[in-house]
Design an enzyme around this catalytic site. Structure first.
Site, PDB file in Angstrom:
ATOM      1  N   TYR A  48       0.122  -0.727  -0.047  1.00 27.60           N
ATOM      2  CA  TYR A  48      -0.107  -0.125  -0.098  1.00 27.60           C
ATOM      3  C   TYR A  48       1.191   0.932  -0.023  1.00 27.60           C
ATOM      4  O   TYR A  48       2.000   1.096   0.686  1.00 27.60           O
ATOM      5  CB  TYR A  48      -1.024  -0.064   0.884  1.00 27.60           C
ATOM      6  CG  TYR A  48      -1.687   1.054   1.309  1.00 27.60           C
ATOM      7  CD1 TYR A  48      -2.945   1.355   0.495  1.00 27.60           C
ATOM      8  CD2 TYR A  48      -1.919   2.609   2.508  1.00 27.60           C
ATOM      9  CE1 TYR A  48      -3.676   2.459   0.199  1.00 27.60           C
ATOM     10  CE2 TYR A  48      -2.104   3.594   2.630  1.00 27.60           C
ATOM     11  CZ  TYR A  48      -3.551   3.120   1.494  1.00 27.60           C
ATOM     12  OH  TYR A  48      -4.495   4.296   1.826  1.00 27.60           O
ATOM     13  N   ASP A  62      -1.006  16.185   5.969  1.00 27.89           N
ATOM     14  CA  ASP A  62      -1.681  15.464   4.890  1.00 27.89           C
ATOM     15  C   ASP A  62      -3.143  15.927   5.029  1.00 27.89           C
ATOM     16  O   ASP A  62      -4.333  15.697   5.212  1.00 27.89           O
ATOM     17  CB  ASP A  62      -2.386  13.884   5.267  1.00 27.89           C
ATOM     18  CG  ASP A  62      -3.321  13.101   4.076  1.00 27.89           C
ATOM     19  OD1 ASP A  62      -3.394  13.435   3.121  1.00 27.89           O
ATOM     20  OD2 ASP A  62      -3.747  12.123   4.730  1.00 27.89           O
ATOM     21  N   ASP A  89      -3.072   5.405  -2.423  1.00 27.06           N
ATOM     22  CA  ASP A  89      -4.143   6.988  -2.440  1.00 27.06           C
ATOM     23  C   ASP A  89      -4.166   7.744  -3.221  1.00 27.06           C
ATOM     24  O   ASP A  89      -2.811   8.470  -3.026  1.00 27.06           O
ATOM     25  CB  ASP A  89      -3.555   6.952  -1.186  1.00 27.06           C
ATOM     26  CG  ASP A  89      -4.116   8.019   0.008  1.00 27.06           C
ATOM     27  OD1 ASP A  89      -5.895   8.648  -1.021  1.00 27.06           O
ATOM     28  OD2 ASP A  89      -4.096   8.460   0.778  1.00 27.06           O
ATOM     29  N   ASP A  91      -6.292  10.436  -3.282  1.00 29.97           N
ATOM     30  CA  ASP A  91      -6.911  11.445  -2.238  1.00 29.97           C
ATOM     31  C   ASP A  91      -7.742  12.131  -3.518  1.00 29.97           C
ATOM     32  O   ASP A  91      -9.026  10.512  -2.999  1.00 29.97           O
ATOM     33  CB  ASP A  91      -5.959  12.881  -1.966  1.00 29.97           C
ATOM     34  CG  ASP A  91      -4.899  12.836  -1.428  1.00 29.97           C
ATOM     35  OD1 ASP A  91      -4.600  11.925  -0.683  1.00 29.97           O
ATOM     36  OD2 ASP A  91      -4.168  13.526  -1.293  1.00 29.97           O
ATOM     37  N   HIS A 116      -7.490   4.619  -4.995  1.00 27.62           N
ATOM     38  CA  HIS A 116      -8.746   5.351  -4.240  1.00 27.62           C
ATOM     39  C   HIS A 116      -8.703   6.016  -4.202  1.00 27.62           C
ATOM     40  O   HIS A 116      -7.856   6.358  -3.499  1.00 27.62           O
ATOM     41  CB  HIS A 116      -9.286   3.847  -2.876  1.00 27.62           C
ATOM     42  CG  HIS A 116      -8.075   4.613  -1.798  1.00 27.62           C
ATOM     43  ND1 HIS A 116      -7.950   5.773  -1.313  1.00 27.62           N
ATOM     44  CD2 HIS A 116      -6.669   3.536  -1.129  1.00 27.62           C
ATOM     45  CE1 HIS A 116      -6.807   6.109  -0.331  1.00 27.62           C
ATOM     46  NE2 HIS A 116      -6.318   4.789  -0.149  1.00 27.62           N
ATOM     47  N   GLU A 118     -11.457   9.429  -3.014  1.00 31.25           N
ATOM     48  CA  GLU A 118     -12.622   9.456  -1.318  1.00 31.25           C
ATOM     49  C   GLU A 118     -13.443  10.791  -1.987  1.00 31.25           C
ATOM     50  O   GLU A 118     -12.778  11.604  -3.070  1.00 31.25           O
ATOM     51  CB  GLU A 118     -11.351   9.884  -0.428  1.00 31.25           C
ATOM     52  CG  GLU A 118     -10.604  10.932  -0.812  1.00 31.25           C
ATOM     53  CD  GLU A 118      -9.255  11.198   0.467  1.00 31.25           C
ATOM     54  OE1 GLU A 118      -9.262  12.391   1.150  1.00 31.25           O
ATOM     55  OE2 GLU A 118      -8.318  10.739   0.571  1.00 31.25           O
ATOM     56  N   CYS A 126      -7.222  14.735   7.348  1.00 26.31           N
ATOM     57  CA  CYS A 126      -6.592  12.868   7.288  1.00 26.31           C
ATOM     58  C   CYS A 126      -8.146  12.272   7.532  1.00 26.31           C
ATOM     59  O   CYS A 126      -8.392  13.088   8.622  1.00 26.31           O
ATOM     60  CB  CYS A 126      -5.050  13.524   8.430  1.00 26.31           C
ATOM     61  SG  CYS A 126      -5.652  11.200   8.984  1.00 26.31           S
ATOM     62  N   ARG A 161     -13.579   5.142  -1.336  1.00 28.05           N
ATOM     63  CA  ARG A 161     -13.539   5.443  -0.233  1.00 28.05           C
ATOM     64  C   ARG A 161     -14.699   6.570  -0.136  1.00 28.05           C
ATOM     65  O   ARG A 161     -14.377   7.664  -0.633  1.00 28.05           O
ATOM     66  CB  ARG A 161     -11.799   5.763  -0.059  1.00 28.05           C
ATOM     67  CG  ARG A 161     -11.455   6.960   1.568  1.00 28.05           C
ATOM     68  CD  ARG A 161     -10.735   6.879   1.799  1.00 28.05           C
ATOM     69  NE  ARG A 161     -10.527   8.000   2.458  1.00 28.05           N
ATOM     70  CZ  ARG A 161      -9.776   8.744   2.777  1.00 28.05           C
ATOM     71  NH1 ARG A 161      -8.373   7.988   3.065  1.00 28.05           N
ATOM     72  NH2 ARG A 161      -9.504   9.732   4.195  1.00 28.05           N
ATOM     73  N   GLU A 191     -14.007   4.742   5.623  1.00 26.85           N
ATOM     74  CA  GLU A 191     -13.019   5.751   6.181  1.00 26.85           C
ATOM     75  C   GLU A 191     -13.857   5.273   7.718  1.00 26.85           C
ATOM     76  O   GLU A 191     -14.952   5.892   7.805  1.00 26.85           O
ATOM     77  CB  GLU A 191     -12.346   6.663   5.742  1.00 26.85           C
ATOM     78  CG  GLU A 191     -11.339   6.793   6.967  1.00 26.85           C
ATOM     79  CD  GLU A 191     -10.185   6.340   6.878  1.00 26.85           C
ATOM     80  OE1 GLU A 191     -10.234   5.129   7.553  1.00 26.85           O
ATOM     81  OE2 GLU A 191      -9.156   6.851   6.767  1.00 26.85           O
ATOM     82  N   ASN A 213      -9.032  -0.162   6.921  1.00 19.99           N
ATOM     83  CA  ASN A 213      -7.659   0.693   7.655  1.00 19.99           C
ATOM     84  C   ASN A 213      -7.668   0.215   8.434  1.00 19.99           C
ATOM     85  O   ASN A 213      -7.975   0.973  10.020  1.00 19.99           O
ATOM     86  CB  ASN A 213      -8.375   2.402   7.326  1.00 19.99           C
ATOM     87  CG  ASN A 213      -6.954   3.335   7.817  1.00 19.99           C
ATOM     88  OD1 ASN A 213      -5.897   2.092   7.851  1.00 19.99           O
ATOM     89  ND2 ASN A 213      -7.131   3.997   7.139  1.00 19.99           N
TER      90      ASN A 213
END
Length: 299
Positions: A48, A62, A89, A91, A116, A118, A126, A161, A191, A213
């Site tokens: 990952y 982040d 990731d 974002d 992914h 989101e 975050c 996500r 998440e 996660n």
């Protein structure tokens, strides 16, 4: 020698094939290409690549400050060093739906096996911090549809996500997960779930793989791989764990250097030179050019 001899397309095909078995796939987070090789050497099923880690690597929080170029570039460096599939990731996709489309193709070209996207607003936070906000359902679905339409390799995994559970509760997360699957998402990443029952509820609500996660110091309890498998989770990630452990050890070593003036007492905590050379396959370069490697390391 050099990079993985397995093509990106083959990694994606094998990833999809293994994902379809129903077993739990463990994806520890790599913080650099070398750690990805160690993850493979230790027998895990995938790697990952966390946005939080990529941000931290640059000394940034982040909150969506990294660019597509930075993320895809670092993803490429990591993906090419391992035979394992790599999930990255992305974002919020780095912009509007057209930007999401470009993001997918950049990640494909970088050799990643999946990504992914989101449903937070920009700038994002975050996933385990308070004060998150999510986009409306229409915007979230447009991102996923754009991603699915843009991909050229059907085996490239498009994961959606959703952070809506922290805003509107579990049922809202289930409803959005269903809509994201209908929009074409191959997998769901809910998440900040609070319990195994919450994970299980999402698993039971959709007919695609669900990711858990297991990040430390966050909203979710740290369940074991077996516990997650028992409720039907198909991918588990430990996104920042290896970075946290490495930075903790580095901090302790620097303290030791300050107090003792040397690191003799830390030798048994270090990766031996011989192990490092084995991990980077140093001796293989000897077969290519004996002037590169012509000595042996004593343990």
């Amino acid at each position: 020698m050099l990079y993985s001899q397995v093509t990106a397309a083959e990694k994606r095909r094998l990833f999809r094939e293994r994902l379809n078995t129903g077993e739990l796939l463990r994806f520890p987070g790599a913080f650099n290409p070398l750690s990805a090789r160690l993850i493979e050497q230790k027998g895990f099923e995938g790697v990952y690549i966390s946005g939080a880690v990529l941000s931290a690597d640059l000394g940034l929080p982040d909150i969506g400050l990294t660019t597509l170029t930075e993320v895809a570039g670092r993803g490429k460096q990591i993906a090419r060093m391992t035979d394992l599939p790599t999930l990255i990731d992305a974002d919020t996709g780095f912009g509007e739906p057209m930007n999401v489309a470009r993001t997918v193709q950049e990640m494909e070209d970088a050799g990643l096996s999946g990504m992914h996207i989101e449903d937070q607003i920009n700038p994002k936070r975050c996933g385990h911090l308070d004060g998150k906000s999510v986009v409306d359902e229409s915007t979230a679905l447009k991102r996923i549809r754009a991603a699915v339409d843009a991909r050229r390799d059907e085996n490239f995994l498009i994961m959606a996500r959703t952070d809506i559970a922290a805003v509107d509760g579990l049922q809202a997360a289930i409803d959005r997960a269903k809509a994201l699957v209908d929009a074409g998402a191959d997998a769901i990443f809910p998440e900040a779930m609070h319990s195994l029952e919450h994970f299980e509820a999402v698993v039971n609500a959709v007919d695609v793989p669900v990711l858990a996660n297991m990040t430390e110091f966050g909203k979710s309890e740290l369940f074991s791989a077996q516990q997650l498998a028992d409720v039907g989770i198909r991918i588990a990630i430990w996104p920042v764990s290896m970075l946290r452990i490495s930075m903790g050890a580095t901090g302790r070593a620097l303290d030791e250097l300050n107090t003792a003036g040397h690191l003799t007492g830390k030798l048994d905590e270090m990766q031996h030179r011989a192990d490092l050379y084995d991990l980077i396959d140093y001796e293989a370069y000897n077969h290519f050019d004996t002037s590169v490697f012509n000595f042996r390391v004593e343990r």
